[in-house]
Design a protein around this motif. Structure first.
Motif, PDB file in Angstrom:
ATOM      1  N   SER A 299      -9.433   1.481 -13.180  1.00  0.00           N
ATOM      2  CA  SER A 299      -8.716   0.418 -13.878  1.00  0.00           C
ATOM      3  C   SER A 299      -7.919  -0.367 -12.845  1.00  0.00           C
ATOM      4  O   SER A 299      -7.950  -0.049 -11.643  1.00  0.00           O
ATOM      5  N   LEU A 300      -7.209  -1.382 -13.285  1.00  0.00           N
ATOM      6  CA  LEU A 300      -6.353  -2.126 -12.353  1.00  0.00           C
ATOM      7  C   LEU A 300      -5.327  -1.208 -11.707  1.00  0.00           C
ATOM      8  O   LEU A 300      -4.890  -1.442 -10.575  1.00  0.00           O
ATOM      9  N   GLU A 301      -4.928  -0.152 -12.411  1.00  0.00           N
ATOM     10  CA  GLU A 301      -3.906   0.755 -11.888  1.00  0.00           C
ATOM     11  C   GLU A 301      -4.467   1.735 -10.862  1.00  0.00           C
ATOM     12  O   GLU A 301      -3.738   2.217 -10.007  1.00  0.00           O
ATOM     13  N   THR A 302      -5.761   2.052 -10.948  1.00  0.00           N
ATOM     14  CA  THR A 302      -6.323   3.078 -10.059  1.00  0.00           C
ATOM     15  C   THR A 302      -7.239   2.525  -8.980  1.00  0.00           C
ATOM     16  O   THR A 302      -7.465   3.190  -7.966  1.00  0.00           O
ATOM     17  N   ILE A 303      -7.760   1.330  -9.167  1.00  0.00           N
ATOM     18  CA  ILE A 303      -8.743   0.823  -8.209  1.00  0.00           C
ATOM     19  C   ILE A 303      -8.136   0.609  -6.830  1.00  0.00           C
ATOM     20  O   ILE A 303      -8.801   0.806  -5.807  1.00  0.00           O
ATOM     21  N   GLU A 304      -6.862   0.251  -6.779  1.00  0.00           N
ATOM     22  CA  GLU A 304      -6.231   0.037  -5.480  1.00  0.00           C
ATOM     23  C   GLU A 304      -6.157   1.333  -4.681  1.00  0.00           C
ATOM     24  O   GLU A 304      -6.389   1.340  -3.472  1.00  0.00           O
ATOM     25  N   ARG A 305      -5.845   2.436  -5.357  1.00  0.00           N
ATOM     26  CA  ARG A 305      -5.778   3.721  -4.657  1.00  0.00           C
ATOM     27  C   ARG A 305      -7.164   4.158  -4.180  1.00  0.00           C
ATOM     28  O   ARG A 305      -7.316   4.688  -3.077  1.00  0.00           O
ATOM     29  N   ALA A 306      -8.172   3.921  -5.013  1.00  0.00           N
ATOM     30  CA  ALA A 306      -9.533   4.279  -4.620  1.00  0.00           C
ATOM     31  C   ALA A 306     -10.006   3.423  -3.449  1.00  0.00           C
ATOM     32  O   ALA A 306     -10.664   3.909  -2.529  1.00  0.00           O
ATOM     33  N   ALA A 307      -9.651   2.136  -3.475  1.00  0.00           N
ATOM     34  CA  ALA A 307     -10.016   1.245  -2.376  1.00  0.00           C
ATOM     35  C   ALA A 307      -9.294   1.637  -1.099  1.00  0.00           C
ATOM     36  O   ALA A 307      -9.873   1.620   0.000  1.00  0.00           O
ATOM     37  N   ALA A 308      -8.024   2.005  -1.218  1.00  0.00           N
ATOM     38  CA  ALA A 308      -7.253   2.415  -0.039  1.00  0.00           C
ATOM     39  C   ALA A 308      -7.828   3.675   0.595  1.00  0.00           C
ATOM     40  O   ALA A 308      -7.745   3.875   1.822  1.00  0.00           O
ATOM     41  N   ALA A 309      -8.448   4.534  -0.234  1.00  0.00           N
ATOM     42  CA  ALA A 309      -9.075   5.749   0.286  1.00  0.00           C
ATOM     43  C   ALA A 309     -10.412   5.463   0.952  1.00  0.00           C
ATOM     44  O   ALA A 309     -10.956   6.325   1.642  1.00  0.00           O
TER      45      ALA A 309
ATOM     46  N   ALA B  95     -11.672  -9.631 -16.411  1.00  0.00           N
ATOM     47  CA  ALA B  95     -11.459  -8.231 -16.067  1.00  0.00           C
ATOM     48  C   ALA B  95     -12.220  -7.864 -14.788  1.00  0.00           C
ATOM     49  O   ALA B  95     -11.684  -7.184 -13.901  1.00  0.00           O
ATOM     50  N   ILE B  96     -13.467  -8.323 -14.700  1.00  0.00           N
ATOM     51  CA  ILE B  96     -14.273  -8.064 -13.491  1.00  0.00           C
ATOM     52  C   ILE B  96     -13.623  -8.719 -12.280  1.00  0.00           C
ATOM     53  O   ILE B  96     -13.490  -8.097 -11.216  1.00  0.00           O
ATOM     54  N   ALA B  97     -13.193  -9.969 -12.429  1.00  0.00           N
ATOM     55  CA  ALA B  97     -12.562 -10.687 -11.320  1.00  0.00           C
ATOM     56  C   ALA B  97     -11.258 -10.016 -10.901  1.00  0.00           C
ATOM     57  O   ALA B  97     -10.945  -9.941  -9.704  1.00  0.00           O
ATOM     58  N   GLY B  98     -10.504  -9.521 -11.861  1.00  0.00           N
ATOM     59  CA  GLY B  98      -9.246  -8.861 -11.542  1.00  0.00           C
ATOM     60  C   GLY B  98      -9.445  -7.579 -10.763  1.00  0.00           C
ATOM     61  O   GLY B  98      -8.720  -7.298  -9.798  1.00  0.00           O
ATOM     62  N   LEU B  99     -10.423  -6.788 -11.173  1.00  0.00           N
ATOM     63  CA  LEU B  99     -10.725  -5.559 -10.440  1.00  0.00           C
ATOM     64  C   LEU B  99     -11.198  -5.864  -9.023  1.00  0.00           C
ATOM     65  O   LEU B  99     -10.774  -5.221  -8.053  1.00  0.00           O
ATOM     66  N   ARG B 100     -12.057  -6.864  -8.904  1.00  0.00           N
ATOM     67  CA  ARG B 100     -12.581  -7.237  -7.591  1.00  0.00           C
ATOM     68  C   ARG B 100     -11.448  -7.701  -6.664  1.00  0.00           C
ATOM     69  O   ARG B 100     -11.360  -7.292  -5.501  1.00  0.00           O
ATOM     70  N   ALA B 101     -10.575  -8.537  -7.204  1.00  0.00           N
ATOM     71  CA  ALA B 101      -9.467  -9.072  -6.404  1.00  0.00           C
ATOM     72  C   ALA B 101      -8.527  -7.960  -5.950  1.00  0.00           C
ATOM     73  O   ALA B 101      -8.043  -7.962  -4.811  1.00  0.00           O
ATOM     74  N   ALA B 102      -8.277  -6.993  -6.830  1.00  0.00           N
ATOM     75  CA  ALA B 102      -7.375  -5.892  -6.479  1.00  0.00           C
ATOM     76  C   ALA B 102      -7.933  -5.059  -5.332  1.00  0.00           C
ATOM     77  O   ALA B 102      -7.208  -4.705  -4.388  1.00  0.00           O
ATOM     78  N   ALA B 103      -9.231  -4.754  -5.392  1.00  0.00           N
ATOM     79  CA  ALA B 103      -9.849  -3.963  -4.324  1.00  0.00           C
ATOM     80  C   ALA B 103      -9.934  -4.754  -3.024  1.00  0.00           C
ATOM     81  O   ALA B 103      -9.684  -4.215  -1.931  1.00  0.00           O
ATOM     82  N   GLU B 104     -10.286  -6.028  -3.131  1.00  0.00           N
ATOM     83  CA  GLU B 104     -10.383  -6.862  -1.926  1.00  0.00           C
ATOM     84  C   GLU B 104      -9.027  -7.018  -1.257  1.00  0.00           C
ATOM     85  O   GLU B 104      -8.931  -7.057  -0.020  1.00  0.00           O
ATOM     86  N   ARG B 105      -7.979  -7.116  -2.032  1.00  0.00           N
ATOM     87  CA  ARG B 105      -6.635  -7.247  -1.480  1.00  0.00           C
ATOM     88  C   ARG B 105      -6.277  -6.024  -0.633  1.00  0.00           C
ATOM     89  O   ARG B 105      -5.712  -6.147   0.439  1.00  0.00           O
TER      90      ARG B 105
END
Length: 221
Positions: free
Chosen positions: A177-187, A207-217
């Motif tokens: 989710s938006l709350e967990t994708i950043e941690r998964a991307a950081a790993a 929703a797709i764009a938001g998840l993508r942007a969070a991971a790319e950030r």
């Protein structure tokens, strides 16, 4: 590092799957969970349904096999023309042989591990696989909570992929989710399966764009 968002149709409307895959055309792939009520305690669909989805989907199919006897069945899904077929190491006696057969049939070969499965034995053969899926929930049902204890496994996989210098996508599936994708991307994950975070949203494209942007950030920093 490229970011890939793959909505899982496990949370879509099964009565209108052609329309449902059409709603996620801005995603990178459709994540298709095949379950046999044996390897996992749930039953979804088999090769004929995947074949029909392949015919109508506007984006590629990433098939995740949660079935027993992957040695026997996995290559049949690759022969349907899907982009990738991921099978569980726990369901295969010869993971490298299965992966080679999938590749020979024209699909990308992915290997998945349950939360309790040691990843180390499979990191020695990374060049045999195109994708490594670290489950961040117990496989079988959508809507489960993200298991933060799996982040170290994701990080270990990323370190091994980088050290080997191979082009292997590192996928996470479960509770994204938006709350967990950043941690998964950081790993170190680069490919993200999201179910309810996409199909439960009012605006699927957003929703797709938001998840993508969070991971790319995260990857940029």
């Amino acid at each position: 590092m490229s970011v890939r968002i793959e909505p899982s149709i496990l949370t879509a409307d099964f009565a209108n799957l052609e329309a449902e895959v059409g709603r996620i055309a801005t995603a990178d792939a459709v994540h298709v969970d095949v379950m046999d009520n044996n390897f996992v305690p749930n039953l979804t669909f088999g090769p004929r349904m995947v074949e029909r989805l392949q015919a109508v989907s506007p984006i590629p199919l990433d098939v995740h096999l949660m079935i027993s006897d992957a040695d026997r069945w996995a290559v049949g899904y690759a022969e349907l023309g899907v982009m990738s077929v991921t099978f569980h190491v726990e369901a295969a006696t010869d993971p490298v042989g299965v992966a080679r057969a999938i590749r020979a049939a024209g699909s990308r070969a992915g290997v998945a591990v349950k939360p309790g499965t040691d990843l180390a034995p499979y990191l020695e053969n990374l060049a045999e696989f195109d994708q490594l899926l670290v489950m961040t929930v117990e496989p079988g049902f959508g809507g489960q909570g993200f298991m933060t204890g799996m982040l170290k496994k994701v990080a270990d996989a990323r370190a091994a992929i980088d050290a080997a210098g191979v082009d292997v996508w590192l996928q996470v599936d479960g509770g994204i989710s938006l709350e967990t994708i950043e941690r998964a991307a950081a790993a170190g994950a680069d490919t993200f399966v999201a179910g309810s975070a996409v199909y439960g949203a009012d605006d699927l494209d957003a929703a797709i764009a938001g998840l993508r942007a969070a991971a790319e950030r995260v990857h940029r920093h």
